[in-house]
Design an enzyme around this catalytic site. Structure first.
Site, short mmCIF file in Angstrom:
data_model
loop_
_atom_site.label_atom_id
_atom_site.label_comp_id
_atom_site.label_asym_id
_atom_site.label_seq_id
_atom_site.Cartn_x
_atom_site.Cartn_y
_atom_site.Cartn_z
N HIS A 54 20.82 68.70 -13.80
CA HIS A 54 20.97 67.76 -12.70
C HIS A 54 19.63 67.09 -12.41
CE1 HIS A 54 24.94 69.55 -10.90
NE2 HIS A 54 25.07 69.12 -12.14
N GLU A 56 17.76 66.96 -9.72
CA GLU A 56 16.77 67.70 -8.92
C GLU A 56 15.91 68.65 -9.76
OE1 GLU A 56 19.94 67.27 -8.40
OE2 GLU A 56 20.48 67.02 -6.30
N CYS A 90 21.56 72.91 -6.98
CA CYS A 90 20.33 72.14 -6.76
C CYS A 90 19.81 72.35 -5.34
CB CYS A 90 20.58 70.66 -7.00
SG CYS A 90 20.98 70.30 -8.71
N ALA A 161 42.17 37.71 -19.15
CA ALA A 161 41.51 36.58 -19.81
C ALA A 161 42.53 35.45 -19.81
CB ALA A 161 41.11 36.95 -21.23
N ALA A 171 52.29 29.23 -26.04
CA ALA A 171 53.74 29.23 -25.81
C ALA A 171 54.48 30.21 -26.71
CB ALA A 171 54.27 27.81 -26.03
N TRP A 177 42.49 33.43 -29.93
CA TRP A 177 41.78 33.98 -28.79
C TRP A 177 41.82 32.97 -27.65
CZ3 TRP A 177 40.93 38.91 -29.30
CH2 TRP A 177 40.70 39.44 -30.56
N GLU A 273 44.03 46.39 -18.99
CA GLU A 273 43.88 45.13 -19.72
C GLU A 273 45.17 44.33 -19.82
OE1 GLU A 273 41.55 44.39 -23.02
OE2 GLU A 273 39.95 45.79 -22.53
N GLY A 275 49.51 43.78 -20.71
CA GLY A 275 49.67 42.40 -20.31
C GLY A 275 50.20 42.19 -18.90
C1 AOF Z 1 23.49 67.32 -7.97
N1 AOF Z 1 22.69 66.66 -8.84
O1 AOF Z 1 22.37 65.42 -10.64
C2 AOF Z 1 24.58 65.95 -10.05
C3 AOF Z 1 25.41 66.61 -9.10
O2 AOF Z 1 29.47 71.57 -13.20
P1 AOF Z 1 28.12 71.24 -12.62
O3 AOF Z 1 27.33 72.46 -12.29
O4 AOF Z 1 27.33 70.27 -13.50
O5 AOF Z 1 28.35 70.53 -11.23
C4 AOF Z 1 29.00 69.31 -11.16
C5 AOF Z 1 29.05 68.86 -9.74
O6 AOF Z 1 27.72 68.73 -9.24
C6 AOF Z 1 29.68 67.50 -9.60
O7 AOF Z 1 31.08 67.59 -9.44
C7 AOF Z 1 29.01 66.99 -8.34
O8 AOF Z 1 29.63 67.55 -7.21
C8 AOF Z 1 27.61 67.53 -8.48
N2 AOF Z 1 26.76 66.59 -9.21
N3 AOF Z 1 24.82 67.26 -8.09
O9 AOF Z 1 22.99 67.99 -7.08
C9 AOF Z 1 23.17 65.98 -9.86
N4 AOF Z 1 25.12 65.30 -11.12
ZN ZN Z 2 23.09 69.85 -8.74
#
Ligand code: AOF
Ligand code: ZN
Length: 331
Positions: A54, A56, A90, A161, A171, A177, A273, A275
């Site tokens: 993550h 942090e 974290c 598009a 038609a 395209w 996308e 149709g």
């Molecule tokens: C953070 N910092 O950079 C992110 C977070 O399965 P895990 O342990 O990777 O946890 C995923 C969950 O952590 C995700 O669903 C979301 O709630 C959080 N994401 N949290 O502190 C991060 N990517």
């Molecule tokens: Zn985290």
């Protein structure tokens, strides 16, 4: 580098997170973190990809022992521990490192976190601050994650598009395209940034599209909404370039169920996308969150070949109240 205000520091955390490709972390959110002490950055980082650390712990590793007494600026609340988590918490890592103040833009919409990360930090003696003016930035950064967590369905983007006279095909049904090379390349980049792409069986039968990113990046999951008619096994959507799921869903309730199933599979963002039948079904069910409409400067009514349809060479575009006026001589 020295940063003066909380807003500047948090804006920098957003800049770090935005540098990460939208699909790299999916189904996890993109997150950025900046650690500041005495007006100086002592560590920073982002969650770079699914299964990787993550944001942090990346920033904490760079700061080392200096993290003691620092302020952490994070685009989203740091995660709390919960069963089944892949990464360590974290919030706990910040508390253990002695970070004394945590400034974040938004709470984590994951119901397993939802304020518990900040609560853990406060119990450990840290100050926590939320800057609500960044809430919209936090949601825009992770549309798919927020949608999945809050509504149990993906963020749905309708893509069309069209010719200037509002047609998606000539038609005789020929649609290759309507738009030019640059617009089509933009669609391929879009596909690479989104988790899944959906079409109806009509499009599969008529256009036989591959629905890939054509080298612009990772291919999205392909989704086909089928009717009663069987789909040809040899259709390009069933080739080996990406997985494909098929739902038999035409009613609003069945559409909702299909979207819920996609969200459970980790699909946060979905490009619809077409149709036109599929677009109508999504709009009728109130399931469209965003529209991306390409307009080609040609008139397709009555044309047999979209590539040979009458075209405005140098279109003039004016905004009239809510409307657009597009004028020009045909060539
Ligand atoms: C953070 N910092 O950079 C992110 C977070 O399965 P895990 O342990 O990777 O946890 C995923 C969950 O952590 C995700 O669903 C979301 O709630 C959080 N994401 N949290 O502190 C991060 N990517
Ligand atoms: Zn985290």
């Amino acid at each position: 580098m020295s940063l003066a205000t909380d807003r500047e520091c948090l804006a920098r955390a957003f800049a770090l997170a935005r540098r990460v490709h939208p699909r790299a972390t999916s189904p996890n959110p993109r997150v950025g973190c900046v650690l500041v002490k005495g007006g100086r950055i002592i560590g920073e980082g982002a969650h770079l990809g699914y299964g990787q650390p993550h944001a942090e712990p990346v920033a904490l590793a760079r700061a080392g022992a200096r993290a003691q007494g620092a302020t952490a600026f994070i685009t989203m609340e740091p995660c709390a521990p919960f069963p089944g988590k892949r990464n360590p918490s974290c919030a706990k890592a910040l508390a253990d490192a002695g970070v004394s103040r945590v400034v974040c833009a938004a709470l984590d919409p994951n119901p397993k976190v939802a304020g518990r990360g900040l609560a853990l930090l406060r119990r450990a003696g840290a100050k926590t601050v939320r800057l609500p003016e960044f809430q919209t930035d936090a949601e825009e950064l992770n549309r798919g994650f927020y949608s999945r967590m809050r509504r149990g369905r993906p963020w749905v983007i309708l893509k069309a598009a069209l010719s200037l006279d509002g047609r998606a095909a000539a038609a005789n049904g020929k649609s290759r395209w309507v738009t030019g090379q640059a617009a089509r390349a933009a669609v391929h980049r879009m596909r690479a940034e989104l988790d899944a792409i959906l079409v109806g069986s009509g499009t599969v039968l008529k256009d036989n599209p591959a629905l890939t990113a054509h080298g612009a990046g990772r291919n999205p999951l392909r989704v086909v909404l089928a009717g009663r008619r069987p789909l040809p096994r040899r259709a390009r959507v069933f080739d080996a370039s990406a997985p494909t799921v098929v739902y038999r869903a035409r009613t609003s309730a069945a559409l909702r169920a299909a979207l819920q199933d996609l969200a459970r599979r980790g699909v946060g963002t979905l490009l619809v996308e077409g149709g036109p039948t599929i677009h109508a079904a999504f709009l009728r069910a109130g399931l469209v969150d965003e529209a991306r409409v390409f307009l080609a400067p040609k008139l397709l009514s009555g044309a047999l070949d979209p590539n040979a349809a009458p075209k405005i060479k140098t279109p003039r575009v004016a905004r009239l109240g809510e409307d657009w006026l597009i004028t020009g001589v045909l060539s």
